[in-house]
Scaffold this motif. Structure first.
Motif, PDB file in Angstrom:
ATOM      1  N   GLY A  75       0.814  -1.218   0.000  1.00 29.60           N
ATOM      2  CA  GLY A  75       0.000   0.000   0.000  1.00 29.60           C
ATOM      3  C   GLY A  75       0.845   1.263   0.000  1.00 29.60           C
ATOM      4  N   GLY A  76       2.151   1.099   0.124  1.00 30.78           N
ATOM      5  CA  GLY A  76       3.051   2.231  -0.076  1.00 30.78           C
ATOM      6  C   GLY A  76       3.509   2.193  -1.528  1.00 30.78           C
ATOM      7  N   THR A  77       4.616   2.826  -1.814  1.00 30.81           N
ATOM      8  CA  THR A  77       5.082   2.867  -3.194  1.00 30.81           C
ATOM      9  C   THR A  77       5.465   1.479  -3.706  1.00 30.81           C
ATOM     10  N   ASN A  78       6.057   0.647  -2.814  1.00 26.74           N
ATOM     11  CA  ASN A  78       6.462  -0.709  -3.217  1.00 26.74           C
ATOM     12  C   ASN A  78       5.851  -1.767  -2.302  1.00 26.74           C
ATOM     13  N   LEU A 217       2.495  12.069   5.575  1.00 28.34           N
ATOM     14  CA  LEU A 217       2.390  13.121   4.572  1.00 28.34           C
ATOM     15  C   LEU A 217       3.136  12.640   3.329  1.00 28.34           C
ATOM     16  N   GLY A 218       2.476  11.772   2.578  1.00 27.54           N
ATOM     17  CA  GLY A 218       3.083  11.197   1.376  1.00 27.54           C
ATOM     18  C   GLY A 218       2.116  11.359   0.221  1.00 27.54           C
ATOM     19  N   THR A 219       1.856  10.248  -0.485  1.00 25.28           N
ATOM     20  CA  THR A 219       0.860  10.280  -1.549  1.00 25.28           C
ATOM     21  C   THR A 219      -0.465  10.797  -0.993  1.00 25.28           C
ATOM     22  N   GLY A 220      -0.826  10.295   0.170  1.00 23.39           N
ATOM     23  CA  GLY A 220      -2.028  10.750   0.866  1.00 23.39           C
ATOM     24  C   GLY A 220      -1.643  11.314   2.219  1.00 23.39           C
ATOM     25  N   SER A 288      -1.908  16.635   0.466  1.00 20.15           N
ATOM     26  CA  SER A 288      -0.924  15.579   0.238  1.00 20.15           C
ATOM     27  C   SER A 288      -0.146  15.690  -1.072  1.00 20.15           C
ATOM     28  N   GLY A 289       0.899  14.905  -1.150  1.00 23.88           N
ATOM     29  CA  GLY A 289       1.841  14.929  -2.263  1.00 23.88           C
ATOM     30  C   GLY A 289       1.209  14.649  -3.609  1.00 23.88           C
ATOM     31  N   MET A 290       0.110  13.900  -3.598  1.00 23.64           N
ATOM     32  CA  MET A 290      -0.528  13.570  -4.868  1.00 23.64           C
ATOM     33  C   MET A 290      -1.150  14.809  -5.521  1.00 23.64           C
ATOM     34  N   PHE A 291      -1.385  15.885  -4.758  1.00 28.51           N
ATOM     35  CA  PHE A 291      -2.168  17.008  -5.283  1.00 28.51           C
ATOM     36  C   PHE A 291      -1.483  18.378  -5.280  1.00 28.51           C
ATOM     37  N   TYR A 325       4.923  18.378 -11.088  1.00 30.72           N
ATOM     38  CA  TYR A 325       5.040  17.442  -9.978  1.00 30.72           C
ATOM     39  C   TYR A 325       5.213  18.155  -8.636  1.00 30.72           C
ATOM     40  N   THR A 326       4.758  17.473  -7.567  1.00 33.70           N
ATOM     41  CA  THR A 326       4.921  18.041  -6.228  1.00 33.70           C
ATOM     42  C   THR A 326       6.402  18.219  -5.891  1.00 33.70           C
ATOM     43  N   LYS A 327       7.245  17.362  -6.448  1.00 35.82           N
ATOM     44  CA  LYS A 327       8.676  17.559  -6.159  1.00 35.82           C
ATOM     45  C   LYS A 327       9.196  18.877  -6.754  1.00 35.82           C
ATOM     46  N   TYR A 328       8.562  19.365  -7.830  1.00 37.82           N
ATOM     47  CA  TYR A 328       8.944  20.692  -8.350  1.00 37.82           C
ATOM     48  C   TYR A 328       8.708  21.772  -7.287  1.00 37.82           C
ATOM     49  N   VAL A 329       7.582  21.624  -6.563  1.00 37.33           N
ATOM     50  CA  VAL A 329       7.258  22.608  -5.524  1.00 37.33           C
ATOM     51  C   VAL A 329       8.415  22.670  -4.519  1.00 37.33           C
ATOM     52  N   SER A 330       8.863  21.473  -4.075  1.00 41.46           N
ATOM     53  CA  SER A 330      10.000  21.421  -3.137  1.00 41.46           C
ATOM     54  C   SER A 330      11.253  22.019  -3.753  1.00 41.46           C
ATOM     55  N   GLU A 331      11.510  21.652  -5.009  1.00 40.98           N
ATOM     56  CA  GLU A 331      12.755  22.090  -5.651  1.00 40.98           C
ATOM     57  C   GLU A 331      12.772  23.602  -5.880  1.00 40.98           C
ATOM     58  N   ASP A 399       6.011  10.218   8.706  1.00 36.93           N
ATOM     59  CA  ASP A 399       6.616   9.573   7.545  1.00 36.93           C
ATOM     60  C   ASP A 399       5.976  10.131   6.273  1.00 36.93           C
ATOM     61  N   GLY A 400       6.666   9.965   5.152  1.00 40.14           N
ATOM     62  CA  GLY A 400       6.125  10.410   3.870  1.00 40.14           C
ATOM     63  C   GLY A 400       7.072  11.372   3.175  1.00 40.14           C
ATOM     64  N   SER A 401       7.130  11.251   1.863  1.00 42.29           N
ATOM     65  CA  SER A 401       8.094  12.037   1.077  1.00 42.29           C
ATOM     66  C   SER A 401       7.843  13.534   1.135  1.00 42.29           C
ATOM     67  N   LEU A 402       6.598  13.956   1.260  1.00 40.82           N
ATOM     68  CA  LEU A 402       6.323  15.398   1.303  1.00 40.82           C
ATOM     69  C   LEU A 402       7.005  16.010   2.527  1.00 40.82           C
ATOM     70  N   TYR A 403       6.814  15.398   3.678  1.00 47.71           N
ATOM     71  CA  TYR A 403       7.438  15.891   4.909  1.00 47.71           C
ATOM     72  C   TYR A 403       8.961  15.746   4.842  1.00 47.71           C
ATOM     73  N   ARG A 404       9.386  14.623   4.302  1.00 47.58           N
ATOM     74  CA  ARG A 404      10.811  14.305   4.258  1.00 47.58           C
ATOM     75  C   ARG A 404      11.596  15.249   3.342  1.00 47.58           C
ATOM     76  N   PHE A 405      11.024  15.563   2.191  1.00 48.34           N
ATOM     77  CA  PHE A 405      11.816  16.269   1.180  1.00 48.34           C
ATOM     78  C   PHE A 405      11.480  17.745   0.994  1.00 48.34           C
ATOM     79  N   HIS A 406      10.305  18.182   1.421  1.00 46.45           N
ATOM     80  CA  HIS A 406      10.011  19.610   1.249  1.00 46.45           C
ATOM     81  C   HIS A 406      10.922  20.412   2.177  1.00 46.45           C
ATOM     82  N   PRO A 407      11.547  21.492   1.659  1.00 46.76           N
ATOM     83  CA  PRO A 407      12.560  22.165   2.479  1.00 46.76           C
ATOM     84  C   PRO A 407      12.014  22.816   3.752  1.00 46.76           C
TER      85      PRO A 407
HETATM   86  P1  ADP Z   1       3.625   6.651  -0.164  1.00 49.90           P
HETATM   87  O1  ADP Z   1       2.872   7.708   0.562  1.00 49.90           O
HETATM   88  O2  ADP Z   1       2.934   6.192  -1.407  1.00 49.90           O
HETATM   89  O3  ADP Z   1       4.060   5.517   0.711  1.00 49.90           O
HETATM   90  P2  ADP Z   1       5.809   8.538  -0.387  1.00 49.90           P
HETATM   91  O4  ADP Z   1       5.866   8.822   1.069  1.00 49.90           O
HETATM   92  O5  ADP Z   1       7.116   8.379  -1.089  1.00 49.90           O
HETATM   93  O6  ADP Z   1       4.987   7.253  -0.712  1.00 49.90           O
HETATM   94  O7  ADP Z   1       5.004   9.711  -1.058  1.00 49.90           O
HETATM   95  C1  ADP Z   1       4.892   9.850  -2.436  1.00 49.90           C
HETATM   96  C2  ADP Z   1       4.402  11.263  -2.724  1.00 49.90           C
HETATM   97  O8  ADP Z   1       5.409  12.183  -2.334  1.00 49.90           O
HETATM   98  C3  ADP Z   1       4.097  11.536  -4.166  1.00 49.90           C
HETATM   99  O9  ADP Z   1       2.779  12.076  -4.257  1.00 49.90           O
HETATM  100  C4  ADP Z   1       5.090  12.604  -4.597  1.00 49.90           C
HETATM  101  O10 ADP Z   1       4.478  13.612  -5.344  1.00 49.90           O
HETATM  102  C5  ADP Z   1       5.550  13.193  -3.299  1.00 49.90           C
HETATM  103  N1  ADP Z   1       6.958  13.562  -3.393  1.00 49.90           N
HETATM  104  C6  ADP Z   1       7.991  12.856  -3.908  1.00 49.90           C
HETATM  105  N2  ADP Z   1       9.139  13.553  -3.862  1.00 49.90           N
HETATM  106  C7  ADP Z   1       8.824  14.746  -3.297  1.00 49.90           C
HETATM  107  C8  ADP Z   1       9.570  15.920  -2.967  1.00 49.90           C
HETATM  108  N3  ADP Z   1      10.875  16.010  -3.241  1.00 49.90           N
HETATM  109  N4  ADP Z   1       8.910  16.939  -2.385  1.00 49.90           N
HETATM  110  C9  ADP Z   1       7.585  16.865  -2.121  1.00 49.90           C
HETATM  111  N5  ADP Z   1       6.842  15.801  -2.421  1.00 49.90           N
HETATM  112  C10 ADP Z   1       7.441  14.747  -2.987  1.00 49.90           C
END
Ligand code: ADP
Length: 451
Positions: A75-78, A217-220, A288-291, A325-331, A399-407
């Motif tokens: 239910g996560g990315t992998n 704070l990831g996909t959802g 969330s990151g998906m939007f 992409y949401t990663k563009y927002v972070s970048e 946990d989640g990429s949005l929290y992890r990677f957004h500056p």
């Molecule tokens: P999941 O929630 O599916 O387990 P992740 O925590 O990796 O997986 O979250 C994926 C989401 O994070 C995607 O919607 C993607 O847009 C967003 N994401 C990926 N990289 C970044 C980033 N650098 N900054 C902000 N959001 C990101």
């Protein structure tokens, strides 16, 4: 910086709805509190946006968890199978990613669980574990109504899965049936199902006993928290000590009944209208990151169409849904404002031809408005939980990429959560490391001890 005031005023008018005030965030908190109580009350549970499912996880780890455990993470990315060795504070982990082919994601439940059982067997063979008796914890990050620690009824598939015959059924039973069909894995028993929020909470609680909220704070987006049993009117389990249970809020669905209409912008409405689940997961669609990338894209496009960006000249990519992409927002927000190197690169990827420094600054401003609103809305949710729990000191496992990677997401959340939370409550936020694997093993370990 040389921008004519007429232009500034137009820009301001278009972006103003994304800039909410503390009165709005406080109203969001009050409405969320009402929804949480509705979710926890049998008579109103069905109608509640926020379902507040009891997880049957009753305590956080105490550090004495020991031994080898299998974990599944779906239910996560992998999809992953993991072997986790717990030994006090020391955690060793080996894992392997397995692919779930598209035809299985959209096939039958039997195919899906047979595939999962095959993956477990392959993993055990590779690690020479086939004759070991190993308790298994399953992180299954789809909305479930739990009837016990090892009974989870899937309410609806999300995230691209749609396997027939699983909704309305207990996924542990389906897994065990698949294991029985194989006949060669009698020693594997699933003791616990959790979702990723519980994994984040448990994995952080393993090193910090004050952890009482898990946040994704990831996909959802979703959160779980520790609730007093007296307040869980839907509780049907035993009432032994500790008199608490972890609640999986499923807060992403907040706003489904219209509670958040007062903060929605045209951009939010457009995203919802074009989504696969219109009218659903409204709070999640603002956070969330998906939007987030798509909200930014819609605002950028609105500015461009009003000749306020790129001299009105867009591109095929910029007008394509989901392409920003949401990663563009972070970048872009993390870019160096002295040279905008990364921003320029992104504009080139989007095949925008006309752009100057004013455009870089304005796009960065749009991104910061969108992510700030998301961080503040999530903060309103966390502050609502903190005020409800009334614990003196709370750690929030995230946990989640949005929290992890957004500056700035962490800093924005700390600032706004502080402003919205009762003064006597102190809190901190901690990044969860591999919560889905470690959390499942920890819950299985606690369950195994109680057997
Ligand atoms: P999941 O929630 O599916 O387990 P992740 O925590 O990796 O997986 O979250 C994926 C989401 O994070 C995607 O919607 C993607 O847009 C967003 N994401 C990926 N990289 C970044 C980033 N650098 N900054 C902000 N959001 C990101």
């Amino acid at each position: 910086n040389g921008v004519p005031s007429a232009k500034l005023e137009k820009v301001e008018n278009i972006l103003k709805p994304l800039d909410l005030g503390d009165d709005d965030y406080r109203k969001v908190m009050d409405l969320m509190h009402a929804e949480l109580v509705k979710g926890l009350t049998p008579a109103t549970h069905e109608a509640a946006d926020i379902k507040c499912y009891p997880t049957y996880v009753r305590s956080v780890p105490d550090g004495s968890e020991n031994g080898d455990f299998l974990a599944l993470d779906l239910g996560g990315t992998n999809f992953r199978v993991l072997l986790i060795n717990l030994n006090g504070q020391e955690v060793k982990m080996e894992s392997k990613i397995f692919i779930i082919p598209q035809h299985i994601m959209l096939g039958s439940g039997i195919q899906l669980f047979d595939h999962i059982a095959d993956c477990i067997f392959k993993f055990m063979t590779d690690h020479k574990l086939t004759d070991r008796k190993l308790p298994l914890g399953f992180t299954f990050s789809f909305p479930c109504r739990q009837e016990g620690l090892d009974r989870a009824i899937l309410t609806t598939w999300t995230k691209g899965f749609k396997c027939a015959g699983v909704e309305g059924n207990d996924i542990v039973q389906l897994l065990h049936e698949a294991i029985v069909r194989r006949g060669d894995m009698k020693n594997v028993k699933c003791l616990a199902v959790i979702n990723d929020t519980v994994g984040a909470l448990m994995s952080c609680a393993h090193s910090d006993r004050k952890c009482a909220i898990g946040l994704i704070l990831g996909t959802g987006t979703n959160a779980c928290y520790i609730e007093n049993l007296d307040d869980v009117k839907t509780w049907d389990g035993d009432t032994d000590e500790p008199h608490e249970v972890l609640i999986n809020s499923e807060w992403g669905a907040f706003g489904n009944g219209g509670a958040l209409d007062f903060v929605l912008t045209d951009f939010d409405r457009s995203i919802d209208k074009h989504s696969i689940n219109p009218g659903k997961q409204i709070y999640e669609k603002m956070i969330s990151g998906m939007f987030l990338g798509e909200i930014a894209r819609l605002a950028i496009e609105r500015l461009r169409k009003n000749n306020l960006l790129f001299e009105g000249e867009g591109s095929y990519h910029l007008s394509t849904r989901g392409r920003f992409y949401t990663k563009y927002v972070s970048e872009i927000e993390g870019d160096d404002v002295d040279n905008f190197t990364v921003t320029k690169q992104i504009f080139e990827e989007l095949e925008l031809v006309t752009h100057n420094e004013q455009d870089y600054r304005l796009v960065r401003h749009v991104c910061s408005l969108v992510s700030r609103r998301a961080a503040y809305l999530a903060s309103a949710g966390i502050a609502c939980l903190l005020n409800k729990m009334q614990r003196k000191e709370v750690t929030i496992g995230v946990d989640g990429s949005l929290y992890r990677f957004h500056p700035f997401f962490h800093d924005l959340m700390m600032e706004k959560t502080r402003a919205l939370t009762d003064a006597q409550i102190s809190f901190k936020m901690m990044l969860s490391h591999d919560g889905s694997g470690k959390g499942a093993a920890l819950v299985a370990a606690v369950a195994n001890r109680l057997l």
